[in-house]
Design a protein around this motif. Structure first.
Motif, PDB file in Angstrom:
ATOM      1  N   MET A   1       0.851  -1.213   0.000  1.00 14.59           N
ATOM      2  CA  MET A   1       0.000   0.000   0.000  1.00 14.59           C
ATOM      3  C   MET A   1       0.876   1.249   0.000  1.00 14.59           C
ATOM      4  SD  MET A   1      -3.012   0.758  -0.346  1.00 14.59           S
ATOM      5  CE  MET A   1      -3.323   2.483  -0.673  1.00 14.59           C
ATOM      6  N   THR A   2       0.530   2.186  -0.828  1.00 16.31           N
ATOM      7  CA  THR A   2       1.305   3.421  -0.944  1.00 16.31           C
ATOM      8  C   THR A   2       1.101   4.304   0.274  1.00 16.31           C
ATOM      9  OG1 THR A   2       0.615   3.308  -3.226  1.00 16.31           O
ATOM     10  CG2 THR A   2       1.881   5.219  -2.580  1.00 16.31           C
ATOM     11  N   ALA A   3       2.172   5.011   0.653  1.00 16.77           N
ATOM     12  CA  ALA A   3       2.085   5.921   1.794  1.00 16.77           C
ATOM     13  C   ALA A   3       1.283   7.157   1.423  1.00 16.77           C
ATOM     14  CB  ALA A   3       3.483   6.312   2.237  1.00 16.77           C
ATOM     15  N   LYS A   4       0.703   7.744   2.445  1.00 11.55           N
ATOM     16  CA  LYS A   4      -0.059   8.967   2.261  1.00 11.55           C
ATOM     17  C   LYS A   4       0.934  10.133   2.303  1.00 11.55           C
ATOM     18  CE  LYS A   4      -3.594  11.792   2.815  1.00 11.55           C
ATOM     19  NZ  LYS A   4      -2.688  12.808   2.266  1.00 11.55           N
ATOM     20  N   LEU A   5       0.785  11.039   1.342  1.00 11.54           N
ATOM     21  CA  LEU A   5       1.652  12.230   1.338  1.00 11.54           C
ATOM     22  C   LEU A   5       1.188  13.196   2.427  1.00 11.54           C
ATOM     23  CD1 LEU A   5       3.710  14.251   0.184  1.00 11.54           C
ATOM     24  CD2 LEU A   5       2.005  14.862  -1.542  1.00 11.54           C
ATOM     25  N   ASP A   6       2.056  13.434   3.395  1.00 12.05           N
ATOM     26  CA  ASP A   6       1.701  14.326   4.503  1.00 12.05           C
ATOM     27  C   ASP A   6       2.186  15.745   4.197  1.00 12.05           C
ATOM     28  OD1 ASP A   6       1.099  15.577   6.853  1.00 12.05           O
ATOM     29  OD2 ASP A   6       2.131  14.133   8.154  1.00 12.05           O
ATOM     30  N   LEU A   7       1.362  16.448   3.449  1.00  7.21           N
ATOM     31  CA  LEU A   7       1.768  17.773   2.990  1.00  7.21           C
ATOM     32  C   LEU A   7       1.783  18.790   4.140  1.00  7.21           C
ATOM     33  CD1 LEU A   7       2.636  18.645   0.199  1.00  7.21           C
ATOM     34  CD2 LEU A   7       0.357  19.538  -0.181  1.00  7.21           C
ATOM     35  N   GLU A   8       0.887  18.586   5.092  1.00  9.15           N
ATOM     36  CA  GLU A   8       0.831  19.500   6.239  1.00  9.15           C
ATOM     37  C   GLU A   8       2.175  19.531   6.975  1.00  9.15           C
ATOM     38  OE1 GLU A   8      -1.685  21.698   6.813  1.00  9.15           O
ATOM     39  OE2 GLU A   8      -2.894  20.824   8.417  1.00  9.15           O
ATOM     40  N   ARG A   9       2.757  18.358   7.142  1.00 12.07           N
ATOM     41  CA  ARG A   9       4.038  18.282   7.851  1.00 12.07           C
ATOM     42  C   ARG A   9       5.108  19.051   7.072  1.00 12.07           C
ATOM     43  NH1 ARG A   9       8.285  15.618   7.177  1.00 12.07           N
ATOM     44  NH2 ARG A   9       7.396  14.275   5.572  1.00 12.07           N
ATOM     45  N   LEU A 283      -2.711  13.784  -6.620  1.00 13.79           N
ATOM     46  CA  LEU A 283      -3.689  13.342  -7.606  1.00 13.79           C
ATOM     47  C   LEU A 283      -4.862  14.310  -7.501  1.00 13.79           C
ATOM     48  CD1 LEU A 283      -3.637  10.998  -9.568  1.00 13.79           C
ATOM     49  CD2 LEU A 283      -4.837   9.617  -7.872  1.00 13.79           C
ATOM     50  N   ASN A 284      -4.987  15.162  -8.495  1.00  9.08           N
ATOM     51  CA  ASN A 284      -5.974  16.245  -8.430  1.00  9.08           C
ATOM     52  C   ASN A 284      -7.196  15.928  -9.290  1.00  9.08           C
ATOM     53  OD1 ASN A 284      -6.982  18.817  -7.761  1.00  9.08           O
ATOM     54  ND2 ASN A 284      -6.078  19.736  -9.606  1.00  9.08           N
ATOM     55  N   ARG A 285      -8.312  16.486  -8.919  1.00  9.35           N
ATOM     56  CA  ARG A 285      -9.584  16.327  -9.644  1.00  9.35           C
ATOM     57  C   ARG A 285     -10.016  14.859  -9.688  1.00  9.35           C
ATOM     58  NH1 ARG A 285      -9.930  21.016 -14.168  1.00  9.35           N
ATOM     59  NH2 ARG A 285     -12.102  20.844 -13.534  1.00  9.35           N
ATOM     60  N   VAL A 286      -9.966  14.241  -8.519  1.00  8.08           N
ATOM     61  CA  VAL A 286     -10.416  12.850  -8.402  1.00  8.08           C
ATOM     62  C   VAL A 286     -11.930  12.844  -8.213  1.00  8.08           C
ATOM     63  CG1 VAL A 286     -10.281  10.777  -6.969  1.00  8.08           C
ATOM     64  CG2 VAL A 286      -8.224  12.126  -7.405  1.00  8.08           C
ATOM     65  N   PRO A 354       4.745   8.733  -2.048  1.00  6.00           N
ATOM     66  CA  PRO A 354       3.520   9.009  -1.298  1.00  6.00           C
ATOM     67  C   PRO A 354       2.517   9.795  -2.162  1.00  6.00           C
ATOM     68  CG  PRO A 354       5.479   9.691  -0.056  1.00  6.00           C
ATOM     69  CD  PRO A 354       5.922   9.405  -1.459  1.00  6.00           C
ATOM     70  N   VAL A 355       1.237   9.579  -1.899  1.00  5.76           N
ATOM     71  CA  VAL A 355       0.194  10.196  -2.726  1.00  5.76           C
ATOM     72  C   VAL A 355      -0.816  10.943  -1.859  1.00  5.76           C
ATOM     73  CG1 VAL A 355      -1.642   9.759  -4.415  1.00  5.76           C
ATOM     74  CG2 VAL A 355       0.409   8.326  -4.438  1.00  5.76           C
ATOM     75  N   ALA A 356      -1.243  12.112  -2.310  1.00  4.69           N
ATOM     76  CA  ALA A 356      -2.376  12.819  -1.708  1.00  4.69           C
ATOM     77  C   ALA A 356      -3.413  13.033  -2.796  1.00  4.69           C
ATOM     78  CB  ALA A 356      -1.917  14.157  -1.137  1.00  4.69           C
ATOM     79  N   GLU A 357      -4.676  12.955  -2.425  1.00  2.00           N
ATOM     80  CA  GLU A 357      -5.737  13.135  -3.425  1.00  2.00           C
ATOM     81  C   GLU A 357      -6.551  14.376  -3.132  1.00  2.00           C
ATOM     82  OE1 GLU A 357      -8.222   9.726  -3.975  1.00  2.00           O
ATOM     83  OE2 GLU A 357      -6.515   8.418  -4.426  1.00  2.00           O
ATOM     84  N   LEU A 378      -6.051  18.849   0.514  1.00  3.10           N
ATOM     85  CA  LEU A 378      -4.679  18.368   0.373  1.00  3.10           C
ATOM     86  C   LEU A 378      -4.103  17.891   1.710  1.00  3.10           C
ATOM     87  CD1 LEU A 378      -2.822  20.937  -1.876  1.00  3.10           C
ATOM     88  CD2 LEU A 378      -2.746  18.459  -2.087  1.00  3.10           C
ATOM     89  N   CYS A 379      -4.464  18.609   2.757  1.00  2.00           N
ATOM     90  CA  CYS A 379      -3.806  18.389   4.038  1.00  2.00           C
ATOM     91  C   CYS A 379      -4.631  17.582   5.038  1.00  2.00           C
ATOM     92  CB  CYS A 379      -3.406  19.721   4.650  1.00  2.00           C
ATOM     93  SG  CYS A 379      -2.155  20.572   3.666  1.00  2.00           S
ATOM     94  N   GLU A 380      -5.950  17.619   4.936  1.00  2.00           N
ATOM     95  CA  GLU A 380      -6.776  16.848   5.872  1.00  2.00           C
ATOM     96  C   GLU A 380      -7.778  16.032   5.094  1.00  2.00           C
ATOM     97  OE1 GLU A 380      -9.202  19.810   7.768  1.00  2.00           O
ATOM     98  OE2 GLU A 380      -7.514  21.086   8.244  1.00  2.00           O
TER      99      GLU A 380
END
Ligand SMILES: Nc1ncnc2c1ncn2[C@@H]1O[C@H](COP(=O)(O)OP(=O)(O)O)[C@@H](O)[C@H]1O
Ligand SMILES: [Mg+2]
Length: 381
Positions: A1-9, A283-286, A354-357, A378-380
């Motif tokens: 499983m891919t890690a979640k991108l923690d952009l907030e950090r 990953l934008n516009r999901v 890592p991926v964020a959606e 993006l962050c939460e």
């Protein structure tokens, strides 16, 4: 499983000084860069967004109405946490002119800016915009007025341009062509000889303006460039190193579509090859369905059921409307599934990224409120 991108950090970490948003055209790079900048500002950072081609309404709502190449404070940012947001729209011609102005006296600068060879070069050289974005980033970082700079990247034809431009232009300006043009007699090569020598990027610019004045203009310009831009390559290289440094994070933006993800894959590999610090994929516009528990098959079956009832017994349009709604639900579920498969294809090829959606919004993102929503998604998640 891919890690979640923690952009907030990443945004909150004071060691993060530069975030670069890259990816193919139209995927949401400008939107993402602005959303990250706003979020960072509202979480207490002194942020500056360097945008390249904001949509007009977004530019207006950020106060980006003049192309003066100076970051301007954005109104409407919540100041509660002590942060601030500045934004700037890159004008590549202006940045080029500024370099000339900064390196010579006003009279000489005016002469060079009026030189047709200069005008042609500064507006038609492939990669100039990419180079200028790098040049401006170097300047902003050097000024040290902001503790976080978020960089949007130009809509390049190819993902390569962005990384290659500094060296390509540096090579060009420091390179053989300059030496040949500044002293053709010494080298023993005619001007046309230079043209034929395979400097194809110059050929089209030069053939457009070939005339009696050209060689003279070219030499004037190039002699000036040679003295002014002596540090061109060093600057290009120091910006390149700045990008590799630990304070920089790259995010690759893509939509869940084959072309955008193919480009994203390529970008991820290229950043890796260049040892650039990749934070992850956005990953934008999901497309997600609010009623995802109702499966495609069941909603299609229910629609058929309603439609057949409609034929015989149920009067009025209500069951037809319900059937249409079920069919729309089925379609959006199918779209979501297709997007998921494409995303999985990417993550299986790049399991360490890592991926964020970010969910597709019902409307374009054209104001601070919209950017705030994107930043929050993006962050939460
Ligand atoms: N998550 C989203 N939901 C809806 N619209 C979006 C989203 N992200 C971006 N957009 C819209 O998509 C268009 C392209 O976005 P933009 O950021 O300009 O892309 P790029 O800079 O990569 O070319 C813009 O009109 C923007 O408002
Ligand atoms: Mg853009």
């Amino acid at each position: 499983m891919t890690a979640k991108l923690d952009l907030e950090r990443i945004i909150d970490d004071p060691r993060t000084r530069i975030i670069v948003c890259c990816g193919s055209g139209g995927v949401g790079k400008t939107t993402t860069a602005a959303a990250i900048g706003l979020r960072a500002a509202e979480r207490g950072r002194q942020a500056c967004v360097l945008t390249v081609d904001p949509a007009r309404r977004l530019a207006q709502s950020m106060g980006l109405t003049s192309l003066d190449n100076t970051p301007r404070q954005v109104d409407g940012v919540d100041p509660a946490s002590g942060g601030s947001l500045h934004a700037m729209m890159l004008d590549m011609k202006r940045t080029f002119d500024e370099i000339v102005e900064a390196h010579t006296d006003p009279d000489r600068a005016a002469q060079i800016l009026a030189n047709p060879f200069y005008q042609s070069l500064s507006s038609s050289f492939a990669g100039t915009q990419e180079y200028m974005a790098m040049e401006k980033l170097g300047q902003l970082r050097h000024a040290d007025e902001w503790d976080l700079i978020v960089v949007d990247t130009p809509p390049s034809r190819s993902a390569l341009d962005f990384l290659d431009a500094p060296q390509r232009l540096g090579r060009f300006l420091d390179g053989r062509l300059i030496r040949v043009l500044t002293g053709p007699a010494k080298v023993g090569m005619s001007f046309m000889g230079v043209l034929n020598a395979g400097f194809s990027m110059m050929t089209s610019a030069l053939t457009k303006i070939l005339g009696a004045q050209v060689l003279k203009d070219a030499q004037t310009f190039v002699t000036a460039l040679d003295t002014m831009f002596g540090g061109f390559r060093e600057r290009a290289e120091s910006t390149y190193r700045l990008l590799q440094a630990p304070g920089t994070s790259f995010v690759v933006v893509a939509t869940p579509e084959p072309d955008a993800l193919r480009e994203a894959s390529y970008f991820v590999e290229r950043l890796d090859a260049e040892r650039m610090p990749l934070a992850g994929l956005i990953l934008n516009r999901v497309h997600t369905s609010p009623a995802s528990r109702l499966s495609t098959a069941r909603s299609l079956a229910a629609a058929e059921n309603l439609e057949s009832q409609n034929d015989v017994s149920v009067p009025g349009a209500s069951s037809a409307v319900a059937a249409a709604a079920l069919r729309m639900h089925a379609e959006s579920m199918q779209l979501g599934q297709r997007e998921r498969r494409l995303a999985e294809h990417f993550t299986s090829a790049h399991p360490a990224v890592p991926v964020a959606e970010v969910a597709a919004q019902p409307e374009d993102v054209h104001d601070l409120a919209g950017l705030r929503v994107v930043g929050q998604l993006l962050c939460e998640p």
